[in-house]
Structure formats: structure tokens, C-alpha cells
Design a protein around this motif. Structure first.
Motif, PDB file in Angstrom:
ATOM      1  N   ARG A 176      -2.938  -0.921 -14.918  1.00  0.00           N
ATOM      2  CA  ARG A 176      -1.729  -1.839 -15.211  1.00  0.00           C
ATOM      3  C   ARG A 176      -1.886  -2.975 -14.639  1.00  0.00           C
ATOM      4  O   ARG A 176      -1.542  -4.106 -15.506  1.00  0.00           O
ATOM      5  N   ALA A 177      -2.168  -3.320 -13.362  1.00  0.00           N
ATOM      6  CA  ALA A 177      -2.297  -4.646 -12.982  1.00  0.00           C
ATOM      7  C   ALA A 177      -3.585  -5.518 -13.399  1.00  0.00           C
ATOM      8  O   ALA A 177      -3.425  -6.574 -13.863  1.00  0.00           O
ATOM      9  N   ARG A 178      -4.652  -4.775 -14.008  1.00  0.00           N
ATOM     10  CA  ARG A 178      -5.704  -5.485 -14.654  1.00  0.00           C
ATOM     11  C   ARG A 178      -5.008  -5.968 -15.978  1.00  0.00           C
ATOM     12  O   ARG A 178      -5.396  -6.980 -16.511  1.00  0.00           O
ATOM     13  N   LEU A 179      -4.551  -5.169 -16.670  1.00  0.00           N
ATOM     14  CA  LEU A 179      -4.054  -5.392 -18.040  1.00  0.00           C
ATOM     15  C   LEU A 179      -2.853  -6.638 -18.004  1.00  0.00           C
ATOM     16  O   LEU A 179      -2.829  -7.371 -19.075  1.00  0.00           O
ATOM     17  N   ALA A 180      -2.235  -6.530 -16.821  1.00  0.00           N
ATOM     18  CA  ALA A 180      -1.268  -7.624 -16.750  1.00  0.00           C
ATOM     19  C   ALA A 180      -1.861  -8.903 -16.431  1.00  0.00           C
ATOM     20  O   ALA A 180      -1.292  -9.999 -16.102  1.00  0.00           O
ATOM     21  N   GLY A 181      -2.988  -8.841 -16.012  1.00  0.00           N
ATOM     22  CA  GLY A 181      -3.690 -10.154 -15.367  1.00  0.00           C
ATOM     23  C   GLY A 181      -3.461 -10.526 -13.826  1.00  0.00           C
ATOM     24  O   GLY A 181      -3.673 -11.473 -13.524  1.00  0.00           O
ATOM     25  N   ASP A 182      -2.717  -9.301 -13.181  1.00  0.00           N
ATOM     26  CA  ASP A 182      -2.500  -9.650 -11.847  1.00  0.00           C
ATOM     27  C   ASP A 182      -3.693  -8.867 -11.050  1.00  0.00           C
ATOM     28  O   ASP A 182      -3.612  -7.925 -10.731  1.00  0.00           O
ATOM     29  N   ASN A 183      -4.769  -9.905 -10.814  1.00  0.00           N
ATOM     30  CA  ASN A 183      -6.073  -9.596 -10.168  1.00  0.00           C
ATOM     31  C   ASN A 183      -5.798  -9.365  -8.803  1.00  0.00           C
ATOM     32  O   ASN A 183      -6.499  -8.348  -8.295  1.00  0.00           O
ATOM     33  N   ALA A 184      -5.081 -10.115  -8.013  1.00  0.00           N
ATOM     34  CA  ALA A 184      -4.734  -9.907  -6.520  1.00  0.00           C
ATOM     35  C   ALA A 184      -4.065  -8.468  -6.522  1.00  0.00           C
ATOM     36  O   ALA A 184      -4.618  -7.616  -5.475  1.00  0.00           O
ATOM     37  N   THR A 185      -3.295  -7.928  -7.028  1.00  0.00           N
ATOM     38  CA  THR A 185      -2.670  -6.565  -6.950  1.00  0.00           C
ATOM     39  C   THR A 185      -3.884  -5.506  -7.316  1.00  0.00           C
ATOM     40  O   THR A 185      -3.949  -4.671  -6.428  1.00  0.00           O
ATOM     41  N   ALA A 186      -4.560  -5.816  -8.070  1.00  0.00           N
ATOM     42  CA  ALA A 186      -5.455  -4.687  -8.711  1.00  0.00           C
ATOM     43  C   ALA A 186      -6.839  -4.713  -7.640  1.00  0.00           C
ATOM     44  O   ALA A 186      -7.251  -3.536  -7.377  1.00  0.00           O
ATOM     45  N   ASP A 187      -7.033  -5.907  -7.225  1.00  0.00           N
ATOM     46  CA  ASP A 187      -8.113  -5.924  -6.130  1.00  0.00           C
ATOM     47  C   ASP A 187      -7.525  -5.010  -5.050  1.00  0.00           C
ATOM     48  O   ASP A 187      -8.317  -4.339  -4.225  1.00  0.00           O
ATOM     49  N   GLY A 188      -6.365  -5.260  -4.649  1.00  0.00           N
ATOM     50  CA  GLY A 188      -5.611  -4.700  -3.383  1.00  0.00           C
ATOM     51  C   GLY A 188      -5.692  -3.070  -3.705  1.00  0.00           C
ATOM     52  O   GLY A 188      -5.966  -2.467  -2.514  1.00  0.00           O
ATOM     53  N   LEU A 189      -5.381  -2.698  -4.763  1.00  0.00           N
ATOM     54  CA  LEU A 189      -5.180  -1.315  -5.031  1.00  0.00           C
ATOM     55  C   LEU A 189      -6.531  -0.674  -4.904  1.00  0.00           C
ATOM     56  O   LEU A 189      -6.753   0.474  -4.469  1.00  0.00           O
ATOM     57  N   LEU A 190      -7.500  -1.226  -5.339  1.00  0.00           N
ATOM     58  CA  LEU A 190      -8.848  -0.737  -5.433  1.00  0.00           C
ATOM     59  C   LEU A 190      -9.260  -0.704  -3.910  1.00  0.00           C
ATOM     60  O   LEU A 190     -10.360   0.332  -3.655  1.00  0.00           O
ATOM     61  N   ALA A 191      -8.894  -1.677  -3.216  1.00  0.00           N
ATOM     62  CA  ALA A 191      -9.408  -1.688  -1.911  1.00  0.00           C
ATOM     63  C   ALA A 191      -8.695  -0.582  -0.997  1.00  0.00           C
ATOM     64  O   ALA A 191      -9.254   0.302  -0.124  1.00  0.00           O
ATOM     65  N   GLU A 196      -9.841   1.191   2.416  1.00  0.00           N
ATOM     66  CA  GLU A 196      -9.581  -0.055   3.583  1.00  0.00           C
ATOM     67  C   GLU A 196      -8.210  -0.102   4.245  1.00  0.00           C
ATOM     68  O   GLU A 196      -7.119   0.227   3.304  1.00  0.00           O
ATOM     69  N   PRO A 197      -8.099  -0.501   5.362  1.00  0.00           N
ATOM     70  CA  PRO A 197      -6.506  -0.207   6.050  1.00  0.00           C
ATOM     71  C   PRO A 197      -6.002  -1.528   5.863  1.00  0.00           C
ATOM     72  O   PRO A 197      -6.634  -2.575   5.345  1.00  0.00           O
ATOM     73  N   ASN A 198      -4.542  -1.448   6.164  1.00  0.00           N
ATOM     74  CA  ASN A 198      -3.893  -2.636   6.152  1.00  0.00           C
ATOM     75  C   ASN A 198      -3.737  -3.463   4.761  1.00  0.00           C
ATOM     76  O   ASN A 198      -3.801  -4.730   4.642  1.00  0.00           O
ATOM     77  N   VAL A 199      -3.720  -2.697   3.819  1.00  0.00           N
ATOM     78  CA  VAL A 199      -3.581  -3.482   2.382  1.00  0.00           C
ATOM     79  C   VAL A 199      -2.293  -3.910   2.453  1.00  0.00           C
ATOM     80  O   VAL A 199      -1.271  -3.362   3.014  1.00  0.00           O
ATOM     81  N   ALA A 200      -1.910  -5.171   1.834  1.00  0.00           N
ATOM     82  CA  ALA A 200      -0.600  -5.645   1.758  1.00  0.00           C
ATOM     83  C   ALA A 200       0.630  -4.893   1.345  1.00  0.00           C
ATOM     84  O   ALA A 200       0.332  -3.842   0.387  1.00  0.00           O
ATOM     85  N   SER A 201       1.642  -4.654   2.212  1.00  0.00           N
ATOM     86  CA  SER A 201       2.679  -3.878   1.687  1.00  0.00           C
ATOM     87  C   SER A 201       3.188  -4.090   0.240  1.00  0.00           C
ATOM     88  O   SER A 201       3.715  -2.896  -0.541  1.00  0.00           O
ATOM     89  N   ASN A 202       3.357  -5.201  -0.159  1.00  0.00           N
ATOM     90  CA  ASN A 202       3.485  -5.472  -1.635  1.00  0.00           C
ATOM     91  C   ASN A 202       2.706  -4.901  -2.728  1.00  0.00           C
ATOM     92  O   ASN A 202       3.050  -4.320  -3.712  1.00  0.00           O
ATOM     93  N   VAL A 203       1.607  -4.767  -2.443  1.00  0.00           N
ATOM     94  CA  VAL A 203       0.180  -4.100  -3.362  1.00  0.00           C
ATOM     95  C   VAL A 203       0.690  -2.555  -3.108  1.00  0.00           C
ATOM     96  O   VAL A 203       0.721  -1.957  -4.146  1.00  0.00           O
ATOM     97  N   ARG A 204       0.857  -2.101  -1.893  1.00  0.00           N
ATOM     98  CA  ARG A 204       1.314  -0.505  -1.982  1.00  0.00           C
ATOM     99  C   ARG A 204       2.699  -0.425  -2.697  1.00  0.00           C
ATOM    100  O   ARG A 204       2.794   0.722  -3.352  1.00  0.00           O
ATOM    101  N   ARG A 205       3.507  -1.100  -2.510  1.00  0.00           N
ATOM    102  CA  ARG A 205       4.793  -0.946  -3.066  1.00  0.00           C
ATOM    103  C   ARG A 205       4.757  -0.715  -4.627  1.00  0.00           C
ATOM    104  O   ARG A 205       5.477  -0.264  -5.442  1.00  0.00           O
ATOM    105  N   TYR A 206       3.899  -1.683  -5.326  1.00  0.00           N
ATOM    106  CA  TYR A 206       3.943  -1.785  -6.671  1.00  0.00           C
ATOM    107  C   TYR A 206       3.463  -0.323  -7.220  1.00  0.00           C
ATOM    108  O   TYR A 206       4.040  -0.071  -8.442  1.00  0.00           O
TER     109      TYR A 206
END
Length: 441
Positions: A176-191, A196-206
Motif C-alpha cells: 500500500r505504501a509503495r502504491l501511494a508513493g510513500d517510500n519512507a514508510t515502505a522502506d521502514g516496513l520492509l526494514a 531491524e530494531p527501533n523502526v520509527a513508531s509512525n511506520v509501525r502505527r501505519y
């Protein structure tokens, strides 16, 4: 003669040998002594790609070629379209009893024949495209496509989702993030999927994710990864846990937990929990036979037992353990000649190289280096001397004659690792000399 290879591939191999490291590819070009393992291991890999799973333990002293063996095997696995990952077990960064660190390292080292580490993004993107094709929905029907793809994600990962639903959830929201062009969130989810530990809380909330991937989730995520690999054309995964003997340096409680983890992994493989997984561990004989290693765990000792009292000539690669016997002088020479031929191939100075660095010279150089270190731990240093001190110079300088201009082969303490340094000191004590001259007769 060495098989023809591309200039780029040849350069990568030679550069690695000149630095004293094991190349990442092309090992079949100078895989001396590996033919005795080929049939049994190819059979194992074939069974894994057909939906089976397997385990192999490799034993050998320092310098016997365990890392070379692991990367050689990885190349063979990639020829069968398997993915591979090599993990250095460490008591600090990747302790075996903390499977979340092992899983994270696995993802970091994940590669395929076409994608270098870390290949997770390429693999996941390929998988999602394959799912789109499998839906049968028209590409321009984006709403229907999204529903159909997300349904397929859930169904394909149903077994994983029973114990770790977050794996499928994260991949759904990654798309969904990739389709929306939200690459930062997509990168965080894949991490996060990669441990990977300590992924940003806003990414996890998404995606509604909580916490980090822990040891319990790591094995479930590995199951999910095997499904993803299979669905996008990679029918198996070779995982190498290198240098497991380092767990002998751990605190006794962590050591026992690590040994138990290894026993559990073997049992889970035998039970069929990880179809498509081929797990390989490498360690020293002291790890397998000593009281600070496998022998501390009777259950693990039972599972890894192999009889090495017979002559090494009669070893079988079908046993749970494979014994690497290291390099005697003849194997060292054969290895050096293979590297010499690879270097000379296509080099402007090919004829000069073959004349000045002939088989007799390679034999003398092998004798000189082994005179310092002993043949069993000489290959890495020997090949670096051959490439960096001899072949480079013969190629670059028309008037360089190795028998005249490289009379003394020096092995300095600063260029050695701890095990080679110990061998050097033993060799010097035995020889009572710091330099071993080439036989110039």
C-alpha cells in the motif's frame, strides 16, 4: 586450462585473493578437492528444491577452507535458483541463542543469482508482481487488484499468520505504501520485516504493528520468507551459520542456550517445519568434540555424531558432518596453479606470466609460505603472496623476475589473523629462522 570467464568476474576474484579474502563468486574456477563432495551435496540441494529440507555440519581447523566451502556450496545452490545467506556467528553481534539477531543477519546477507545482498526488496517486489499475475484481475482495475492481492497474501502466508500474523500484515501495508508513493514508510516496513530494531513508531502505527521482531517471531518469519521465495521462483534457501565455535567463548548459560537452539533447529528441520531450507554450520573440531562445545549437550552430540576414526579417504559427504582436511603441499600447488591460470587468462602479459610463474615456481612459493605457517593454515596467505607480491609485479613490470627479485618470502605478523600468527610463531620456533628462501637452483 581454466574455463573462460568475463573480465569483470575475473577482476573481482583476483582482487579478493590479493586482499587475502575469499571471493564471493567464481570459486568453482579453483575449487581444489571439492569434487568428493559434489554428488552428495547436489543430491541434498535437489531434494530441498523439491520441497524437502536439510542440515549439514562442516568441521575443519582454522585455515582448512570452511568459508571457501560455504561460498562454493552457495554458488552451487544458486545454480539451482536457490537464495543464499551467510551469517557470521558472534558472541557479541549475532549470538546463536538470540534468534532475532540471527534472522536479521540472514536478511542482511540474503542474495540470489541476480540480486546481491540484501536482496529482500527485490524478492518481495518480485513476489508481489507474481501475485498480481496470479489474481487474473486486469491491471487497470486497481481497487479490485488491491483486494485480490491482499487476499492472496493472506492465503499464501496462512500457516505463518497462525503464529505471526504481523509478517503478512507488514507486507500488505508495504505494498500500500509503495502504491501511494510513500517510500519512507515502505522502506521502514520492509526494514521491520527484516528484523531491524527501533523502526520509527509512525511506520509501525501505519500498519498496526507492535514492538520488534523477537526470537519467537524470528522462526515464524523465516517460514514466511521461504513461502515468499518459493512463490517468486526461488525453490529453496541455503543458510550458512559460519564460525559457530565462537559460542564456546560465551558465558556458560548463554552457551547452553545456544547449543539448545541449534538442537531445536535441527529437530524442526527434521519435522518438516521449514520446507526449502538447507542449513549448514561450520566449526572447528574442538567445537564438535570439546567439553565447551557440542559435548555439553548430550542431545546435540547424538544428532551430530559422525565417526572420524577411519582414514579421511573414506569419509562420506552423506554423513551429518563433513570433515575438511585442509591443504597438503600438493593441493596448495594445484590451487596456486589454478589461480595463476585464471590471472594469466586474457592478461596482456600472459606469456610472461606463464613463463616466469611456472608450476615449478608455484611449488617453491608454496613451500616457502608453508614453511612459515604449515600447509594446513597457509592457503589464504599463500594466495595473497602469489597474487599481490608475484603476479601483479610480473604483469606490471617487464623486468621483474620473481626468482631473482623476490628471493625472500617474508610473512609479517601484522598481515596475519590470530590463528595464523600462532602458527607462524610455532613455525619460527621449529625452524629457528625468520626467512625461508626459495630454492633457486
Amino acid at each position: 586450462m581454466t574455463a573462460k570467464v568475463s573480465r569483470a568476474r575475473r577482476r573481482q576474484i583476483i582482487d579478493a585473493l590479493g586482499r587475502g579474502t575469499v571471493p564471493r563468486n567464481g570459486l568453482d574456477l579453483f575449487a581444489v578437492g571439492m569434487d568428493r563432495f559434489e554428488k552428495a551435496l547436489d543430491d541434498d540441494l535437489t531434494a530441498v528444491t523439491a520441497g524437502g529440507a536439510g542440515f549439514k555440519a562442516v568441521r575443519g581447523e582454522y585455515g582448512s577452507g570452511k568459508t571457501f566451502f560455504a561460498r562454493w556450496l552457495a554458488e552451487r545452490a544458486k545454480r539451482k535458483r536457490m537464495a543464499t545467506s551467510e551469517i557470521q556467528i558472534s558472541d557479541r553481534t549475532t549470538p546463536l541463542h538470540r534468534l532475532e539477531t540471527v534472522y536479521r543477519s540472514l536478511i542482511g546477507g540474503l542474495s540470489t543469482a541476480t540480486s546481491p545482498p540484501s536482496a529482500l526488496r527485490d524478492i518481495v517486489d518480485t513476489w508481489l508482481l507474481a501475485l498480481e499475475d496470479d489474481t487474473g484481475v486486469a491491471k487497470d482495475a486497481r481497487g479490485a487488484m488491491t483486494v485480490a492481492v491482499e487476499d492472496l497474501i493472506e492465503s499464501r502466508l496462512a500457516e505463518t499468520a497462525r503464529n505471526a500474523p504481523a509478517f503478512a500484515t507488514a507486507l500488505r501495508f508495504y505494498r500500500r505504501a509503495r502504491l501511494a508513493g510513500d517510500n519512507a514508510t515502505a522502506d521502514g516496513l520492509l526494514a521491520w520485516v527484516g528484523g531491524e530494531p527501533n523502526v520509527a513508531s509512525n511506520v509501525r502505527r501505519y500498519a498496526g504493528l507492535k514492538g520488534d521482531v523477537d526470537s519467537a517471531a524470528a522462526l515464524h518469519f523465516l517460514q514466511g520468507l521461504l513461502v515468499v521465495l518459493r512463490d517468486c521462483g526461488y525453490p529453496g534457501l541455503l543458510v550458512v551459520l559460519d564460525e559457530v565455535e565462537t559460542l564456546q567463548r560465551m558465558r556458560s548459560d548463554n552457551r547452553d542456550r545456544s547449543l539448545n537452539t541449534l538442537r531445536q533447529l535441527i529437530d524442526e528441520i527434521d519435522k518438516g517445519r521449514f520446507p526449502g531450507l538447507y542449513l549448514v554450520i561450520t566449526g572447528t573440531p574442538a567445537f564438535y568434540d570439546g567439553q565447551q562445545g557440542v559435548q555439553r549437550s548430550p542431545a546435540l552430540t547424538q544428532r551430530l555424531h559422525s565417526d572420524f576414526k577411519t582414514d579421511a579417504r573414506f569419509d562420506t559427504a552423506r554423513a551429518v558432518q563433513i570433515r575438511l582436511t585442509g591443504f597438503d603441499r600438493d593441493k596448495l600447488v594445484e590451487l596456486g596453479c589454478a589461480v595463476r591460470d585464471l590471472y594469466a587468462q586474457g592478461d596482456p602479459a600472459e606469456q610472461r606470466i606463464r613463463t616466469l610463474v611456472d608450476d615449478a615456481y608455484v611449488k617453491d612459493l608454496a613451500s616457502a609460505v608453508a614453511g612459515h605457517l604449515g600447509a594446513g593454515v597457509a592457503p589464504r596467505v599463500f594466495l595473497r603472496k602469489l597474487v599481490a607480491d608475484v603476479l601483479y609485479r610480473v604483469s606490471d613490470h617487464e623486468d621483474f623476475h620473481p626468482r631473482r627479485d623476490y628471493r625472500e618470502v617474508r610473512v609479517e605478523e601484522g598481515e596475519l589473523n590470530d590463528d595464523e600468527l600462532n602458527a607462524l610463531r610455532r613455525g619460527r620456533a621449529a625452524a629457528s629462522a625468520d626467512d625461508v628462501e626459495l630454492d633457486l637452483s
